[in-house]
Design an enzyme around this catalytic site. Structure first.
Site, PDB file in Angstrom:
ATOM      1  N   CYS A 139      75.821 -41.266  55.983  1.00 17.15           N
ATOM      2  CA  CYS A 139      74.537 -41.193  54.912  1.00 17.15           C
ATOM      3  C   CYS A 139      73.353 -41.773  55.667  1.00 17.15           C
ATOM      4  O   CYS A 139      72.376 -41.255  55.084  1.00 17.15           O
ATOM      5  CB  CYS A 139      74.959 -42.625  54.049  1.00 17.15           C
ATOM      6  SG  CYS A 139      73.479 -43.291  53.496  1.00 17.15           S
ATOM      7  N   CYS A 144      72.259 -38.773  53.105  1.00 15.66           N
ATOM      8  CA  CYS A 144      71.179 -39.391  52.205  1.00 15.66           C
ATOM      9  C   CYS A 144      69.967 -39.686  52.731  1.00 15.66           C
ATOM     10  O   CYS A 144      68.916 -39.082  52.160  1.00 15.66           O
ATOM     11  CB  CYS A 144      71.903 -40.650  51.546  1.00 15.66           C
ATOM     12  SG  CYS A 144      73.577 -40.693  51.318  1.00 15.66           S
ATOM     13  N   LYS A 147      68.142 -36.614  54.608  1.00 17.50           N
ATOM     14  CA  LYS A 147      67.803 -35.623  53.363  1.00 17.50           C
ATOM     15  C   LYS A 147      66.549 -36.086  52.559  1.00 17.50           C
ATOM     16  O   LYS A 147      65.687 -35.300  52.424  1.00 17.50           O
ATOM     17  CB  LYS A 147      69.247 -35.438  52.856  1.00 17.50           C
ATOM     18  CG  LYS A 147      68.826 -35.105  51.507  1.00 17.50           C
ATOM     19  CD  LYS A 147      70.279 -34.897  50.718  1.00 17.50           C
ATOM     20  CE  LYS A 147      70.157 -36.443  49.819  1.00 17.50           C
ATOM     21  NZ  LYS A 147      71.538 -36.740  49.079  1.00 17.50           N
ATOM     22  N   GLY A 272      76.878 -23.475  46.555  1.00 21.96           N
ATOM     23  CA  GLY A 272      76.029 -23.726  45.292  1.00 21.96           C
ATOM     24  C   GLY A 272      76.420 -25.062  44.926  1.00 21.96           C
ATOM     25  O   GLY A 272      76.247 -25.653  43.805  1.00 21.96           O
ATOM     26  N   TYR A 274      75.693 -29.323  45.774  1.00 21.22           N
ATOM     27  CA  TYR A 274      74.451 -30.078  45.752  1.00 21.22           C
ATOM     28  C   TYR A 274      73.840 -30.132  47.182  1.00 21.22           C
ATOM     29  O   TYR A 274      72.601 -30.232  47.152  1.00 21.22           O
ATOM     30  CB  TYR A 274      74.736 -31.642  45.340  1.00 21.22           C
ATOM     31  CG  TYR A 274      75.518 -32.598  46.239  1.00 21.22           C
ATOM     32  CD1 TYR A 274      74.570 -33.312  47.060  1.00 21.22           C
ATOM     33  CD2 TYR A 274      76.721 -32.580  46.297  1.00 21.22           C
ATOM     34  CE1 TYR A 274      75.176 -34.061  47.877  1.00 21.22           C
ATOM     35  CE2 TYR A 274      77.400 -33.445  47.386  1.00 21.22           C
ATOM     36  CZ  TYR A 274      76.635 -34.287  48.171  1.00 21.22           C
ATOM     37  OH  TYR A 274      77.151 -35.059  49.185  1.00 21.22           O
ATOM     38  N   GLU A 278      69.933 -28.849  47.504  1.00 22.65           N
ATOM     39  CA  GLU A 278      69.102 -30.027  48.040  1.00 22.65           C
ATOM     40  C   GLU A 278      68.409 -29.276  49.320  1.00 22.65           C
ATOM     41  O   GLU A 278      67.169 -29.301  49.443  1.00 22.65           O
ATOM     42  CB  GLU A 278      69.697 -31.308  48.518  1.00 22.65           C
ATOM     43  CG  GLU A 278      70.103 -32.047  47.514  1.00 22.65           C
ATOM     44  CD  GLU A 278      70.868 -33.335  47.762  1.00 22.65           C
ATOM     45  OE1 GLU A 278      71.133 -34.061  46.963  1.00 22.65           O
ATOM     46  OE2 GLU A 278      71.494 -33.396  48.878  1.00 22.65           O
ATOM     47  N   GLY A 359      81.266 -27.020  51.667  1.00 19.68           N
ATOM     48  CA  GLY A 359      82.322 -28.356  51.515  1.00 19.68           C
ATOM     49  C   GLY A 359      82.420 -29.037  52.697  1.00 19.68           C
ATOM     50  O   GLY A 359      81.803 -28.489  53.788  1.00 19.68           O
ATOM     51  N   THR A 408      78.084 -42.533  49.012  1.00 16.80           N
ATOM     52  CA  THR A 408      77.671 -43.862  49.599  1.00 16.80           C
ATOM     53  C   THR A 408      77.979 -45.154  48.771  1.00 16.80           C
ATOM     54  O   THR A 408      78.835 -45.888  49.193  1.00 16.80           O
ATOM     55  CB  THR A 408      76.223 -43.738  50.032  1.00 16.80           C
ATOM     56  OG1 THR A 408      76.183 -42.807  51.119  1.00 16.80           O
ATOM     57  CG2 THR A 408      75.805 -45.147  50.745  1.00 16.80           C
ATOM     58  N   HIS A 533      55.987 -45.865  26.846  1.00 14.01           N
ATOM     59  CA  HIS A 533      54.967 -44.791  26.751  1.00 14.01           C
ATOM     60  C   HIS A 533      53.772 -44.729  27.634  1.00 14.01           C
ATOM     61  O   HIS A 533      53.271 -45.659  27.908  1.00 14.01           O
ATOM     62  CB  HIS A 533      54.684 -44.917  25.233  1.00 14.01           C
ATOM     63  CG  HIS A 533      53.888 -43.506  24.669  1.00 14.01           C
ATOM     64  ND1 HIS A 533      54.596 -42.466  24.452  1.00 14.01           N
ATOM     65  CD2 HIS A 533      52.817 -43.560  24.174  1.00 14.01           C
ATOM     66  CE1 HIS A 533      53.505 -41.511  24.173  1.00 14.01           C
ATOM     67  NE2 HIS A 533      52.280 -42.222  24.148  1.00 14.01           N
ATOM     68  N   GLU A 538      61.359 -42.402  28.216  1.00 15.17           N
ATOM     69  CA  GLU A 538      61.469 -42.559  26.864  1.00 15.17           C
ATOM     70  C   GLU A 538      62.041 -41.877  25.710  1.00 15.17           C
ATOM     71  O   GLU A 538      62.626 -42.118  24.776  1.00 15.17           O
ATOM     72  CB  GLU A 538      60.023 -43.067  26.150  1.00 15.17           C
ATOM     73  CG  GLU A 538      59.040 -41.709  25.996  1.00 15.17           C
ATOM     74  CD  GLU A 538      57.724 -42.016  25.444  1.00 15.17           C
ATOM     75  OE1 GLU A 538      57.623 -42.862  24.434  1.00 15.17           O
ATOM     76  OE2 GLU A 538      56.763 -41.400  25.958  1.00 15.17           O
TER      77      GLU A 538
END
Lengths: 569, 602
Positions: A139, A144, A147, A272, A274, A278, A359, A408, A533, A538
């Site tokens: 991580c 994380c 990245k 394909g 995440y 990214e 993977g 994580t 708003h 919202e």
């Protein structure tokens, strides 16, 4: 703000306390250690000391018998099943192998509960290997954090484009210097790994640098030196996994992609999932030519179908070229150093880099697991029960090494639950329901709960609310950005089963929605909430009419297509 | 509940229940049998049987007998619920709405959807409002939320350019900002939205009339069209949704100052700005202008900006504003404005003098009620000029109603929308519905009574000037788009201490956002949760930092439904995000005994 360091110094953890005392004493938790501001950049989730409610212990009487029996092995050791109640028999109460998110969390909490803890980790490197890693783990060092720093950097190019519509112009086009970014990123990683070491030290956890290998259920060998421990925790994480095809040696993985010496001119990203998306966003934002090769028709298998379509379309609009239903077969390097990717459909060449994001696999090789009888799944993941205990009673495992839900915060949850179970005598199962997650592609995705497909399978009758609108910022920037949101509601109970979003700020927006979904709130509860708003978020509380109602044996009918402004009036 | 209600909507107060000559079944619910911390849903089926349901775990801040719940507004008006269309022969319209802003448009559309024949009047379109100009869309779209947020977006880029450097971006040469282009694009966008709103109305079958509306009697509206001709229209119900306007402080030279209306349409970008006031409007403009390169001085009476918000967060905001180079002058009032050679000379009560190109008065807004002829038809106003309404938005004249800023309840667009919808449901939908101003719907003491049609309730329910919004657990979202934004939901620590019976647990977190670790920007994000120590309910949440308004929306859903700290804790974080901090605040910052004064660490 007090700093963790000084606070910890004021309240030193009692590492000398014997485990039995730790288990049996109703000692209150260490006084509030407020997370140091500087550390928050990693995530305070990693840093906070558990706050224990004064009523926590009273819950014991309510424990079902299964939980009570679960505690027995723990007790047995603690009560001297191995001959003594003092900790002299073992060097440590807990020896953790792997100082990533889960390992650090478990070690710190165990120490805070009074256990004598050591953790071993490989030397620091931005590239993971059999002999390199670093305190902080995937991580912090290869996932994380780096990245997201690169995502921030790459997203500026989009903001420069947006700014034109708001009256900003530049004499010269903004240019990006890759080496500045990488140098600043690495300086930050060094800082973070240092912070992690301090955290461990302040928690009273001994850090042993080297490669840990299990010798027997209570002994770990670290580069030739042997340590004994009442419990052993495996939190060795996972690593990118590359297929065995010709030319694979020319390929980079995500570790390398986060630390390239030069920015790719033209990059092929295979995969394909995440991670692939990214990185596609990162390099595209930094003005590389990006080609993504996926074996299926759609990206992000397992995500909501509409989100899968929407993100593919939005990313294509930002200039990423997707090659669908193409399976890579080989990589060739030409004399000028350029790479070609051959797939079942043909060859694309001229790449400066080819990255595989195909993977990850648990890091469970050469740990001596098979020899002591720790059972592994086919893919090498450590098999554990609901309490993260392996097939060997004194050996436990958390995080990506167990390949449950590789996130994580989930590793943190598992690490915390483990420490409570073993060292606080409170058997605690990690709760995997409604775990929210995000993909930091551009635009990003946030999701929590079930996808439409899962909801239909599980509940049959569901109502689907969707909104697909142009955010306010895009109306001025003139860019084709859109936002897609979706709520999946159980038609019988009115409960919100899932929430999905793709668009700016989706991860931040979904976190709060995640609390609501986890708490089992209904669509009516959402409707009763007043909107903020003007925000994108919202829309989640102003979706009044279902887009479609899905009933067993009926064809879904589309009733409404959302335009943001309609809900405002 | 809904089905019970629609069968026979009959609403009244608990006080009425307990004191009036009702069937004994009601009286059996004596005040004592309502534990003060529990709310009930009470109804009577058509067979006369009482239905009571505990909503559970609800906090009430006041003795229950003080809670005015529902009243039989419709029964007071005409004995039975409106049967849509039945009496239209008598009147030109079922509903005539004056003012096509957020609340008016919503009420018109939803009423039309219930089958009512609806007309709406609005002044001609213009970005700056006056007695004779306005525009369909209202304050939010034309002179408020929307144009403001566009300018905030525009001003944020400067900070982004600065931040991008350490991420490797280089911009050679000059960066130019063209204020006129931004203004042009903003006007284009609000004109587009104005068109969309008009289409929404016409698609809903609402008759649009351009001109200034004025009441002649309880059922007649006179319209003065832009060319001066007048026309009368009669309607069974009249809804006033005329909104509010910025007001100027009354000091010599006040005509030299501008309000937020003009500030959103300034021809030239000012270099030196003086702002009077430190509410959210003042601070939003302070950060907009600062972001566009102006020097900004803000003057206000209190010690901290943003009165009414959580004190700790107020301090954070003040620090961030100063960190961005905005000069704050607490405890200072302006005494006079004078025209000087190079701008406007501004005098303060501390004897200082400042020179500015623009002076913005952000000292509050007044309801637009002056030219409506309200008093002569008997519509009561309060001291501030706001229309007095009951909990169903009905004025002192039974068929005249009012929603939105003109009633000065909680002046936010989504609240006006909610009030507009509730009005339609009450009057045309057969579902008397109160706008719910609390974050926790079950925390409102709902008492429904649904009776069989035989009893005439008129005699039982006095015509109450309902104490409209005795708000507790006030929690409609307040937010503030400055740099960085502040967003809150629920109670501030101070409010919690005033209202709670139990000790309050405060969790705070202050951290450097990840982006700043590289950009080097020195702005901490601060988050705070206020929790009841006994019930574990999260009473309030606040955040000051990037994306706070987006983050807070979901938190609001949770709070609205009474989520506990344990439920927050059991939610897994999204990593890495700022929002995950809200579900990972494990360490108690302080425990404050009920009835003591709040402290802050900051």
């Amino acid at each position: 703000m007090r700093s963790v360091l000084s606070a910890a110094a004021r309240f030193p953890v009692l590492t000398t306390m014997s485990p039995i005392a730790a288990v049996l004493s109703l000692r209150p938790p260490p006084p509030a250690l407020s997370a140091a501001a500087a550390l928050r950049s990693i995530s305070t989730t990693l840093l906070s000391i558990p706050f224990q409610s004064p009523f926590a212990f009273s819950s014991r009487v309510l424990l079902p018998s299964r939980l009570l029996s679960r505690r027995l092995p723990v007790r047995a050791y603690a009560d001297g099943g191995n001959g003594a109640a003092d900790s002299n028999q073992f060097d440590f109460d807990l020896l953790t192998i792997g100082a990533g998110s889960g390992g650090v969390r478990a070690s710190r909490f165990a120490a805070a509960y009074g256990a004598k803890v050591a953790i071993c980790e490989l030397p620091f490197s931005t590239m993971s290997a059999d002999n390199a890693g670093g305190v902080g783990g995937t991580c912090v060092l290869r996932g994380c954090i780096p990245k997201k720093l690169l995502v921030y950097a790459s997203n500026y190019s989009h903001e420069f484009e947006e700014s034109h519509g708001f009256g900003w112009t530049y004499e010269a086009d903004p240019k990006h210097d890759w080496s500045t970014l990488i140098a600043n990123k690495n300086a930050e990683l060094q800082r973070l790994t240092g912070i992690y070491k301090n955290i461990l030290q302040n928690a009273g956890v001994a850090l042993i640098e080297g490669r840990g290998k299990i010798v027997d259920p209570h002994t770990v060998d670290v580069d030739g030196k042997r340590y004994t421990s009442r419990h052993i925790l495996l939190s060795v994480g996972g690593r990118p996994n590359l297929p065995d095809i010709p030319g694979i040696e020319y390929v980079i993985d995500s570790d390398a992609a986060l630390d390239l010496p030069l920015k790719p001119e033209k990059i092929a990203i295979v995969g394909g999932g995440y991670i692939a998306l990214e990185f596609a966003g990162i390099f595209s934002g930094l003005k590389s030519e990006v080609h993504v090769f996926i074996r299926q028709k759609k990206v992000l298998r397992g995500f909501d179908e509409e989100i899968r379509d929407f993100v593919l379309e939005q990313m294509s609009l930002r200039g990423i070229e997707f090659h669908v239903e193409e399976t890579p077969q080989s990589i060739l390097k030409s004399t000028d150093g350029k790479l070609s990717l051959r797939t079942n459909k043909g060859t694309v060449d001229g790449f400066s880099h080819i990255m595989f994001a195909t993977g990850r696999r648990p890091n469970t090789k050469n740990l001596g697991l098979e020899d002591v009888g720790v059972e592994l799944a086919k893919n090498g993941a450590i098999l554990v029960d609901d309490y993260s205990q392996t097939s060997v009673d004194s050996i436990w495992a958390v995080g990506d090494a167990t390949d449950r839900l590789n996130l994580t915060p989930v590793a943190l949850m598992e690490g915390g639950a483990f420490a409570k179970t073993v060292f606080l005598n409170q058997p605690t199962k990690p709760d995997y329901r409604a775990v929210p997650s995000a993909v930091f592609c551009q635009p990003p995705i946030g999701q929590v709960g079930l996808t439409e497909e899962q909801a239909i399978q599980e509940y049959g009758d569901v109502d689907i609310y969707t909104a697909n609108f142009r955010p306010l910022k895009a109306t001025l920037s003139g860019l084709p950005d859109r936002v897609f949101m979706k709520l999946i509601v159980c038609a019988n109970t009115n409960k919100v089963l899932g929430a999905h979003m793709c668009g700016d700020n989706a991860p931040e927006i979904i976190q709060g929605i995640g609390i609501a979904v986890k708490a089992g709130l209904t669509k009516v509860d959402f409707d009763f909430t007043v909107g903020v708003h003007p925000t994108s978020a919202e829309e989640f509380v102003t979706m009044r009419n279902p887009t479609r109602k899905i009933r067993k044996e009926t064809v879904p009918a589309v009733e409404r297509s959302g335009d943001k402004i309609e809900s405002a009036g | 509940m809904t089905t019970l209600l629609s069968r026979s909507p009959m609403l009244f107060t608990l006080g009425d229940v307990l004191s009036s000559p009702l069937p004994s079944i009601f009286r059996s619910f004596s005040a004592r049998s309502f534990p003060t911390r529990t709310a009930y849903l009470l109804g009577i089926g058509s067979n006369g049987r009482a239905i009571a349901r505990q909503t559970g775990g609800v906090k009430l801040a006041q003795p229950i007998s003080q809670w005015i719940i529902f009243m039989a507004r419709k029964m007071l008006v005409d004995g039975v619920l409106d049967k849509v269309g039945e009496e239209t022969k008598q009147y030109d319209f079922d509903l005539f709405v004056i003012g096509a802003g957020s609340g008016g448009v919503r009420a018109s559309r939803t009423s039309a959807a219930f089958g009512a024949k609806v007309a709406i009047c609005e002044l001609p379109f213009h970005p700056i409002s006056s007695e004779v100009i306005g525009g369909v869309g209202g304050t939010c779209v034309i002179r408020g939320c929307v144009p403001k947020k566009i300018l905030v977006y525009g001003s944020e880029f400067r900070g982004e350019f600065e931040d991008s450097r350490n991420f490797g971006w280089e911009i050679d040469g000059k960066i130019n900002f063209n204020w006129k282009k931004l203004l042009h694009n903003k006007t284009q966008e609000i004109t587009r939205l104005n068109g969309i709103y008009m289409r929404l109305l016409s698609n809903a079958g609402v008759t649009m009339i351009e001109g200034e509306g004025k009441l002649i009697d309880a059922h007649t509206v006179e319209i003065t069209e832009p060319d001066g001709t007048t026309k009368k229209h009669s309607a069974k119900h009249i809804l006033i949704a005329t909104g509010s306007r910025a007001q100027r402080a009354n000091i010599p030279g006040k005509e030299l100052a501008i309000t937020s209306d003009e500030a959103l349409s300034l021809e030239e970008l000012p270099k030196r700005v003086v702002i009077l006031g430190a509410g959210y409007i003042a601070l939003e403009f302070a950060s907009i202008w600062q972001g566009m390169g102006a020097e900004v001085d803000v003057f206000y009476r209190k010690e901290l900006p943003l009165r009414g918000f959580d004190d700790e967060m107020r301090a954070v905001v003040a620090k961030n504003l100063e960190g961005r180079g905005i000069r704050l002058h607490p405890g200072t009032n302006l005494t006079e404005l004078r025209k000087s050679e190079d701008g406007i000379s501004v005098l303060t009560d501390h004897g200082d003098e400042f020179t500015a190109d623009v002076v913005l008065f952000a000292t509050g807004r007044v309801p637009n009620t002056k030219r409506l002829n309200l008093q002569s038809v008997g519509v009561e106003l309060d001291n501030a000029g706001a229309i007095k309404v009951d909990e169903y938005s009905c004025t002192s004249v039974p068929n005249i109603w009012a929603v939105g800023d003109v009633t000065n309840r909680m002046n936010l667009t989504p609240v006006a929308l909610m009030e507009g919808t509730c009005f339609s449901k009450t009057v045309f939908g057969g579902q008397p519905t109160k706008p719910d101003y609390a974050d926790i719907p079950c925390a409102v003491f709902w008492l429904f009574a649904v009776v069989s049609d035989v009893i005439s309730w008129n005699s039982l329910v006095p015509h109450l000037p309902v104490p409209v919004h005795t708000l507790f657990l006030v929690a409609v979202l307040k937010h503030h788009f400055g740099l960085p934004p502040l967003s809150i939901v629920g109670l501030s620590e101070q409010q919690a201490l005033e209202q709670a019976k139990n000790d309050i647990l405060v969790y705070t977190s202050s951290f450097n956002p990840m982006k700043n670790t590289i950009s080097g920007r020195q702005e901490k994000t601060v988050m705070k949760l206020v929790v009841d120590s006994e019930t574990d309910k999260v009473l309030g949440a606040s955040m000051c930092g990037p994306d706070a308004p987006e983050i807070m929306q979901g938190i609001a859903v949770a709070l609205k439904c009474g989520a506990t700290k344990a439920q927050f804790d059991s939610t897994v974080g999204i990593h890495p995000s700022a929002a995950e901090e809200f579900v990972t605040m494990r360490t108690l910052t302080r425990r404050v005994a009920a009835g003591t004064k709040p402290k802050t660490n900051l």
